[in-house]
Design a protein around this motif. Sequence first.
Motif, PDB file in Angstrom:
ATOM      1  N   PRO A   1       4.139  -7.211   6.413  1.00  0.00           N
ATOM      2  CA  PRO A   1       3.114  -7.059   5.579  1.00  0.00           C
ATOM      3  C   PRO A   1       2.127  -6.517   6.045  1.00  0.00           C
ATOM      4  N   ILE A   2       1.572  -5.620   5.556  1.00  0.00           N
ATOM      5  CA  ILE A   2       0.351  -4.884   5.869  1.00  0.00           C
ATOM      6  C   ILE A   2      -0.698  -5.047   4.414  1.00  0.00           C
ATOM      7  N   MET A   3      -1.999  -5.553   4.788  1.00  0.00           N
ATOM      8  CA  MET A   3      -3.082  -5.585   3.708  1.00  0.00           C
ATOM      9  C   MET A   3      -4.240  -5.395   3.954  1.00  0.00           C
TER      10      MET A   3
ATOM     11  N   ASN B   1      -0.489  11.811   4.430  1.00  0.00           N
ATOM     12  CA  ASN B   1      -0.761  11.729   5.874  1.00  0.00           C
ATOM     13  C   ASN B   1       0.373  11.061   6.615  1.00  0.00           C
ATOM     14  N   GLY B   2       1.452  10.185   6.051  1.00  0.00           N
ATOM     15  CA  GLY B   2       2.470   9.842   6.603  1.00  0.00           C
ATOM     16  C   GLY B   2       2.105   8.159   6.599  1.00  0.00           C
ATOM     17  N   THR B   3       1.136   7.659   6.160  1.00  0.00           N
ATOM     18  CA  THR B   3       1.252   6.251   5.991  1.00  0.00           C
ATOM     19  C   THR B   3       2.070   5.578   5.001  1.00  0.00           C
ATOM     20  N   PRO B   4       2.614   4.467   5.238  1.00  0.00           N
ATOM     21  CA  PRO B   4       3.562   4.098   4.181  1.00  0.00           C
ATOM     22  C   PRO B   4       2.898   3.333   3.059  1.00  0.00           C
ATOM     23  N   VAL B   5       3.336   3.846   1.900  1.00  0.00           N
ATOM     24  CA  VAL B   5       2.602   3.295   0.499  1.00  0.00           C
ATOM     25  C   VAL B   5       3.549   2.043   0.059  1.00  0.00           C
ATOM     26  N   MET B   6       4.915   2.372   0.040  1.00  0.00           N
ATOM     27  CA  MET B   6       5.693   1.378  -0.398  1.00  0.00           C
ATOM     28  C   MET B   6       6.997   1.519   0.070  1.00  0.00           C
ATOM     29  N   VAL B   7       7.694   0.140   0.646  1.00  0.00           N
ATOM     30  CA  VAL B   7       8.948   0.358   1.471  1.00  0.00           C
ATOM     31  C   VAL B   7       9.839  -0.439   0.636  1.00  0.00           C
ATOM     32  N   ILE B   8      11.159   0.160   0.375  1.00  0.00           N
ATOM     33  CA  ILE B   8      12.116  -0.541  -0.468  1.00  0.00           C
ATOM     34  C   ILE B   8      13.252  -0.872   0.790  1.00  0.00           C
ATOM     35  N   SER B   9      13.666  -2.077   0.919  1.00  0.00           N
ATOM     36  CA  SER B   9      14.496  -2.408   2.045  1.00  0.00           C
ATOM     37  C   SER B   9      15.477  -3.474   1.907  1.00  0.00           C
ATOM     38  N   ASN B  10      16.401  -3.892   2.686  1.00  0.00           N
ATOM     39  CA  ASN B  10      17.212  -5.068   2.739  1.00  0.00           C
ATOM     40  C   ASN B  10      16.422  -5.863   3.550  1.00  0.00           C
TER      41      ASN B  10
ATOM     42  N   ILE C   1      14.316   2.689   2.249  1.00  0.00           N
ATOM     43  CA  ILE C   1      13.521   3.821   1.610  1.00  0.00           C
ATOM     44  C   ILE C   1      12.076   3.678   1.851  1.00  0.00           C
ATOM     45  N   ASN C   2      11.624   4.576   2.612  1.00  0.00           N
ATOM     46  CA  ASN C   2      10.034   4.613   2.761  1.00  0.00           C
ATOM     47  C   ASN C   2       9.377   5.704   1.890  1.00  0.00           C
TER      48      ASN C   2
END
Length: 92
Positions: free
Chosen positions: A69-71, A53-62, A47-48
């Motif tokens: 990781p992005i910082m 603007n389409g940039t991911p804030v949080m990603v829930i995944s298996n 789940i993204n």
Amino acid sequence: MNQHPFFIRVLIFSNIMLLTIVGFFLITAFNKNDDNKRFKEITAERINIVNANGTPVMVISNKERIANPIMGGKNIRYLFLKAGNTWPECSI
């Protein structure tokens, strides 16, 4: 003016069809569109959650579909591997 009954029937039929199609679109265009859906359960592999603007804030995944990781807008895994290190495989 002498008009043929066949052409009159064709015009009446086409008008009825046109009015039916326009009526259908008018009725369905004003249906309430509920954008805030509620679910009791969702099954997904990833789940993204994104900004406007389409940039991911949080990603829930298996484990298989986890994101890099992005910082600070920089890909941490890329910088880590670029420095000559090996990326540790973690067991979750």
